[in-house]
Design a protein around this motif. Structure first.
Motif, PDB file in Angstrom:
ATOM      1  N   GLY A  71      -2.948   2.752   8.218  1.00 55.24           N
ATOM      2  CA  GLY A  71      -1.663   3.039   7.587  1.00 55.24           C
ATOM      3  C   GLY A  71      -1.300   1.980   6.558  1.00 55.24           C
ATOM      4  O   GLY A  71      -0.796   2.289   5.473  1.00 55.24           O
ATOM      5  N   PHE A  72      -1.581   0.741   6.898  1.00 56.77           N
ATOM      6  CA  PHE A  72      -1.342  -0.384   5.984  1.00 56.77           C
ATOM      7  C   PHE A  72      -2.161  -0.202   4.706  1.00 56.77           C
ATOM      8  O   PHE A  72      -1.667  -0.382   3.588  1.00 56.77           O
ATOM      9  N   THR A 111      -0.747   2.675   2.474  1.00 54.23           N
ATOM     10  CA  THR A 111       0.435   2.241   1.734  1.00 54.23           C
ATOM     11  C   THR A 111       0.048   1.325   0.573  1.00 54.23           C
ATOM     12  O   THR A 111       0.557   1.444  -0.537  1.00 54.23           O
ATOM     13  N   ASN A 122       2.663  -3.923   2.571  1.00 57.07           N
ATOM     14  CA  ASN A 122       3.815  -3.704   3.433  1.00 57.07           C
ATOM     15  C   ASN A 122       3.876  -4.718   4.583  1.00 57.07           C
ATOM     16  O   ASN A 122       3.263  -4.518   5.627  1.00 57.07           O
ATOM     17  N   HIS A 130       4.675  -3.731   8.206  1.00 55.72           N
ATOM     18  CA  HIS A 130       3.744  -2.956   9.030  1.00 55.72           C
ATOM     19  C   HIS A 130       3.636  -3.501  10.458  1.00 55.72           C
ATOM     20  O   HIS A 130       3.619  -2.739  11.419  1.00 55.72           O
ATOM     21  N   GLY A 150      10.248   4.840   8.612  1.00 58.19           N
ATOM     22  CA  GLY A 150       9.474   4.516   7.413  1.00 58.19           C
ATOM     23  C   GLY A 150       9.914   5.350   6.227  1.00 58.19           C
ATOM     24  O   GLY A 150      10.093   4.838   5.121  1.00 58.19           O
ATOM     25  N   THR A 173       9.489  -6.296   0.944  1.00 57.79           N
ATOM     26  CA  THR A 173       9.074  -5.962   2.315  1.00 57.79           C
ATOM     27  C   THR A 173       9.105  -7.213   3.197  1.00 57.79           C
ATOM     28  O   THR A 173       9.368  -7.121   4.385  1.00 57.79           O
ATOM     29  N   ASP A 176      11.226  -7.407   6.501  1.00 57.93           N
ATOM     30  CA  ASP A 176      10.563  -7.813   7.745  1.00 57.93           C
ATOM     31  C   ASP A 176      11.365  -8.877   8.486  1.00 57.93           C
ATOM     32  O   ASP A 176      11.481  -8.843   9.706  1.00 57.93           O
ATOM     33  N   GLY A 234       2.086   6.027   6.881  1.00 53.13           N
ATOM     34  CA  GLY A 234       1.667   4.670   7.232  1.00 53.13           C
ATOM     35  C   GLY A 234       2.453   4.157   8.431  1.00 53.13           C
ATOM     36  O   GLY A 234       1.885   3.567   9.364  1.00 53.13           O
ATOM     37  N   ALA A 235       3.755   4.405   8.424  1.00 52.75           N
ATOM     38  CA  ALA A 235       4.604   3.956   9.529  1.00 52.75           C
ATOM     39  C   ALA A 235       4.279   4.732  10.814  1.00 52.75           C
ATOM     40  O   ALA A 235       4.258   4.166  11.910  1.00 52.75           O
ATOM     41  N   ALA A 248       1.340   3.219  12.295  1.00 49.87           N
ATOM     42  CA  ALA A 248       1.689   1.930  12.904  1.00 49.87           C
ATOM     43  C   ALA A 248       2.339   2.152  14.269  1.00 49.87           C
ATOM     44  O   ALA A 248       1.984   1.493  15.251  1.00 49.87           O
ATOM     45  N   LEU A 266      -0.235  -7.813  11.651  1.00 48.27           N
ATOM     46  CA  LEU A 266      -0.195  -7.711  10.194  1.00 48.27           C
ATOM     47  C   LEU A 266      -1.371  -8.457   9.572  1.00 48.27           C
ATOM     48  O   LEU A 266      -2.054  -7.940   8.686  1.00 48.27           O
TER      49      LEU A 266
END
Lengths: 239, 288
Positions: B23-24, B27, B35, B38, B75, B98, B102, B195-196, B199, B221
């Motif tokens: 997913g990371f 993105t 991101n 993530h 997301g 991001t 975070d 992507g989310a 995750a 991450l």
């Protein structure tokens, strides 16, 4: 004027502080092929980009089938039936020819119609049928232009706008593409053709719009434009 | 024989890593956004699964779709409401955004769930089987299989569906994509949501393997980052191969040089790889 398809009136646009087009006005009748002639930097591509919603109009507007379309998103404009074959083809290089063509029909949900149009464009451009599963980026320049036109037609548009049909292509390829344009316009599709090569453009279109420094200089039948000494000198390389 | 055991451990870990990274990678590849959130999304997925298990006794693999969906919706909202305002700007801008999100998110997690480590302890673990002298923990192996299935599912969606074509088109040329009628901003939001989702789903699977605290997000991450660069940015097969490569690397280096140095070894290999193949194992130079 029931058969007017596109009506551009007093259209102005540009990029940021730089104004490119001033008070552009012309119209296209259903089924007609119109060419847009002008030198480099005259604003031809900018006009197409504005008509497809990529850049907003700063003044004036344009009506398509009687509906005001200036300020609409590119999706709305595609959905209304305007397809734009951009300068440089802009194919999705890593994707197959088939997937590129399907993207042309992205907004359509009539599966049968999409399949019919796929068969139609592949019979118009048989070479694409052979190259169907090949990555679009690996096609030759002429094949890419065919793929880009075919992709535009997959939207089943009422107006097909082609930016720089002949640029960088061999004369035989240009001749072949010209035949195809004639064939599809005979089927009733309107075409707005941007072309630096005025001779090719005048052969294909019935009327021409001459753009100069962002303004419309002349609108006339292409037969008359071809005889106009000023046009001959400026765009046809004849003195 | 012991090396086969290391390899088995590495592959099981690697399957989970693939799911963490894919997913990371998506993105990063499609939106050109690194991101930083993530890791926090993964931790949130863990917590959803953890509480579903603690409070309602739902098995982590059953609450996985729920965790994925909830994190995916978050997301979508994050991208559509916040990140889309700066999408397309330089990586420094989106990275800073991001990163800031975070910080907020991480502190919210600490406020909400405290900084304590938690782990799902299954009531009826499947135990371990021995195959040809190799011990395989079944719960972890099942988590790996699910992780690889999710990763494969994403690959199929990207390759075969209308949505997948739109995502690839936007990635390659967003303006040409919008000339096809693709809504670029919505496609960005959907891509970020996918992507989310991955995750959050990865978080569910990890909850049976690792103890979780808000701080572990940064660990995941950094692993996702290594895997992405190893495998090639934006490539699903690359994330799968990169994930398994990192899993094997960690498993072997943990056994040979010690677990505290496992991630260090991974980064050293990453730097060495960057020197010889900067586009990653499966990456293509023309996709940047």
């Amino acid at each position: 004027m029931a058969d007017t398809l596109l009506e551009v009136s007093n259209l102005s646009t540009g990029y940021g502080d730089v104004q490119v087009l001033w008070d552009v006005g012309f119209d296209i009748t259903r089924g007609e092929t119109v060419c847009l002639v002008g030198s480099n930097g005259a604003g031809k591509s900018t006009l197409l980009r504005c008509l497809s919603g990529l850049i907003p109009a700063t003044a004036g507007g344009f009506r398509f089938e009687g509906r005001e379309m200036a300020g609409r998103s590119p999706q709305d404009i595609v959905a209304a039936g305007i397809a734009h074959v951009p300068e440089g083809r802009r194919l999705f290089g890593p994707m197959s020819v088939h997937d590129n063509l399907l993207l042309g029909a992205y907004l359509r949900h009539d599966k049968d119609g999409v399949r019919r149009d796929l068969d139609r464009v592949l019979s118009l451009f048989p070479i694409l049928a052979q190259r169907r599963n090949q990555a679009a980026g690996t096609l030759s320049g002429g094949e890419q232009q065919m793929c880009a036109i075919a992709r535009g037609m997959m939207n089943n548009p009422k107006l097909l706008m082609i930016d720089e049909l002949s640029l960088g292509l061999a004369p035989q390829v240009v001749e072949m593409l010209s035949e195809t344009i004639r064939a599809i316009s005979k089927d009733g599709l309107s075409v707005l053709l941007v072309e630096q090569d005025a001779i090719t453009a005048f052969e294909l279109a019935t009327r021409g719009v001459v753009l100069d420094s962002g303004r419309v200089r002349l609108i006339d039948a292409t037969a008359k434009l071809a005889e106009n000494p000023a046009v001959q000198e400026a765009y046809m390389g004849l003195a | 024989m012991i090396y086969l055991q290391y390899a088995a451990n590495g592959i099981i870990l690697g399957g989970l890593y693939a799911c963490i990274a894919v997913g990371f990678s998506l993105t990063w590849g499609v939106l050109n956004i690194i991101n930083i959130l993530h890791g926090a999304f993964i931790v949130l997925g863990c917590y959803i699964t953890y509480f579903a298990h603690q409070l309602f006794g739902i098995h982590p693999f059953v609450s996985l779709p729920l965790a994925g969906l909830m994190v995916g919706i978050l997301g979508y909202a994050t991208q559509a409401g916040i990140i889309n305002r700066v999408v397309g700007q330089s990586v420094l801008v989106t990275l800073t955004l991001t990163f800031g999100l975070d910080l907020i998110f991480n502190n919210a997690l600490i406020l909400g769930f405290t900084a304590n480590y938690r782990q799902v302890v299954l009531a009826n673990p499947l135990g371990t089987v021995e195959v040809a002298g190799i011990f395989i923990p079944l719960d972890r192996a099942l988590a790996m299989v699910l992780a690889l299935l999710l990763t494969f599912g994403l690959y199929i969606v990207l390759q075969m569906s209308r949505l997948g074509r739109a995502i690839v088109a936007v990635r390659f040329d967003r303006e040409a994509a919008s000339l096809m009628g693709v809504n670029v901003m919505r496609t960005y939001a959907i891509t970020f949501a996918i992507g989310a989702f991955m995750a959050g789903a990865a978080g569910s699977l990890l909850s049976v393997v690792f103890p979780i605290a808000p701080i572990t997000g940064h660990l995941f991450l950094s692993k996702a980052f290594v895997i992405c660069v190893l495998g090639g940015i934006g490539s699903v097969p690359g994330a799968a191969i990169g994930g398994i490569a990192l899993g094997l690397l960690e498993s072997f280096s943990a056994s040979i040089v010690g677990p505290e140095l496992a991630l260090t070894v991974a980064f050293v290999v990453l730097i060495a790889l960057l020197a010889v193949r900067p586009q990653g194992i499966m990456g293509r130079e023309d996709m940047h």
